[in-house]
Write an enzyme that holds these catalytic residues in place. Sequence first.
Site, PDB file in Angstrom:
ATOM      1  CD  GLU A  90      -1.485   4.771   4.614  1.00 32.07           C
ATOM      2  OE1 GLU A  90      -1.006   5.638   5.380  1.00 32.07           O
ATOM      3  OE2 GLU A  90      -2.178   3.814   5.000  1.00 32.07           O
TER       4      GLU A  90
ATOM      5  CB  CYS B 120      -5.270  -1.412  -1.658  1.00 37.09           C
ATOM      6  SG  CYS B 120      -6.604  -0.636  -0.755  1.00 37.09           S
TER       7      CYS B 120
ATOM      8  CB  CYS C 287      -8.729  -4.529  -3.735  1.00 33.91           C
ATOM      9  SG  CYS C 287      -7.553  -3.198  -3.435  1.00 33.91           S
TER      10      CYS C 287
ATOM     11  CG  ASN D 285      -0.428  -0.220   2.526  1.00 29.48           C
ATOM     12  OD1 ASN D 285       0.571  -0.903   2.687  1.00 29.48           O
ATOM     13  ND2 ASN D 285      -1.053   0.358   3.531  1.00 29.48           N
TER      14      ASN D 285
ATOM     15  CB  CYS E 287     -10.871  -2.448   0.324  1.00 31.97           C
ATOM     16  SG  CYS E 287     -10.268  -1.776  -1.245  1.00 31.97           S
TER      17      CYS E 287
ATOM     18  CD  GLU F  20      -5.303  -5.965  -1.218  1.00 31.46           C
ATOM     19  OE1 GLU F  20      -4.790  -4.819  -1.149  1.00 31.46           O
ATOM     20  OE2 GLU F  20      -6.006  -6.448  -0.319  1.00 31.46           O
TER      21      GLU F  20
HETATM   22  N1  THU Z   1      -5.212  -1.513   2.583  1.00 36.66           N
HETATM   23  C1  THU Z   1      -4.637  -2.328   1.652  1.00 36.66           C
HETATM   24  O1  THU Z   1      -3.554  -2.040   1.124  1.00 36.66           O
HETATM   25  N2  THU Z   1      -5.282  -3.479   1.308  1.00 36.66           N
HETATM   26  C2  THU Z   1      -6.407  -3.919   1.912  1.00 36.66           C
HETATM   27  O2  THU Z   1      -6.880  -5.002   1.577  1.00 36.66           O
HETATM   28  C3  THU Z   1      -7.052  -3.127   2.962  1.00 36.66           C
HETATM   29  C4  THU Z   1      -6.479  -1.777   3.183  1.00 36.66           C
HETATM   30  C5  THU Z   1      -4.472  -0.318   2.991  1.00 36.66           C
HETATM   31  C6  THU Z   1      -5.024   0.980   2.527  1.00 36.66           C
HETATM   32  C7  THU Z   1      -4.489   1.930   3.598  1.00 36.66           C
HETATM   33  O3  THU Z   1      -3.175   2.332   3.234  1.00 36.66           O
HETATM   34  C8  THU Z   1      -4.415   1.097   4.835  1.00 36.66           C
HETATM   35  O4  THU Z   1      -4.454  -0.260   4.406  1.00 36.66           O
HETATM   36  C9  THU Z   1      -5.521   1.341   5.840  1.00 36.66           C
HETATM   37  O5  THU Z   1      -6.766   1.243   5.224  1.00 36.66           O
END
Ligand code: THU
Length: 128
Positions: A43, A52, A88, A41, A85, A54
Amino acid sequence: MTGALVQAALAVRENAFAPYSKFKVGAAIEDAAGRIHTGCNVENATYGLTICAERVAVFKAVSEGVRQFLRIAIAADSDTLTPPCGACRQILWEFCGDIELILVNPRGMTETYRLKDLFPKPFDVSFL
Ligand code: THU
């Protein structure tokens, strides 16, 4: 290959750029040729531009010309293993169909699902 895929997801999780949530996620997706593509991920200070793990893994592979996938491992440090999520799930359905998902954490817990079980009525090209 599942062991290598899980290890790749756990390893790439260390690269996560997650200074806001502190929630690091790694993903590793295996293509039909047995190659592994990874993502973490990433941000952003605007929050909404966060992507994310994925989707990073899938988009990296797609941009390399890959179109067929076998399974994806998703690693986060949670005891209730972290599922993808909704956004994704939609992207995984587009490129991978009913792919196998292996959820893992650094303490060796794993759970395996099919995407169809997590995303039972997807919207896709068949509706267009
Ligand atoms: N996140 C992911 O990378 N994948 C997921 O399946 C769930 C959430 C990340 C997004 C964000 O940077 C952090 O987790 C909190 O939501």
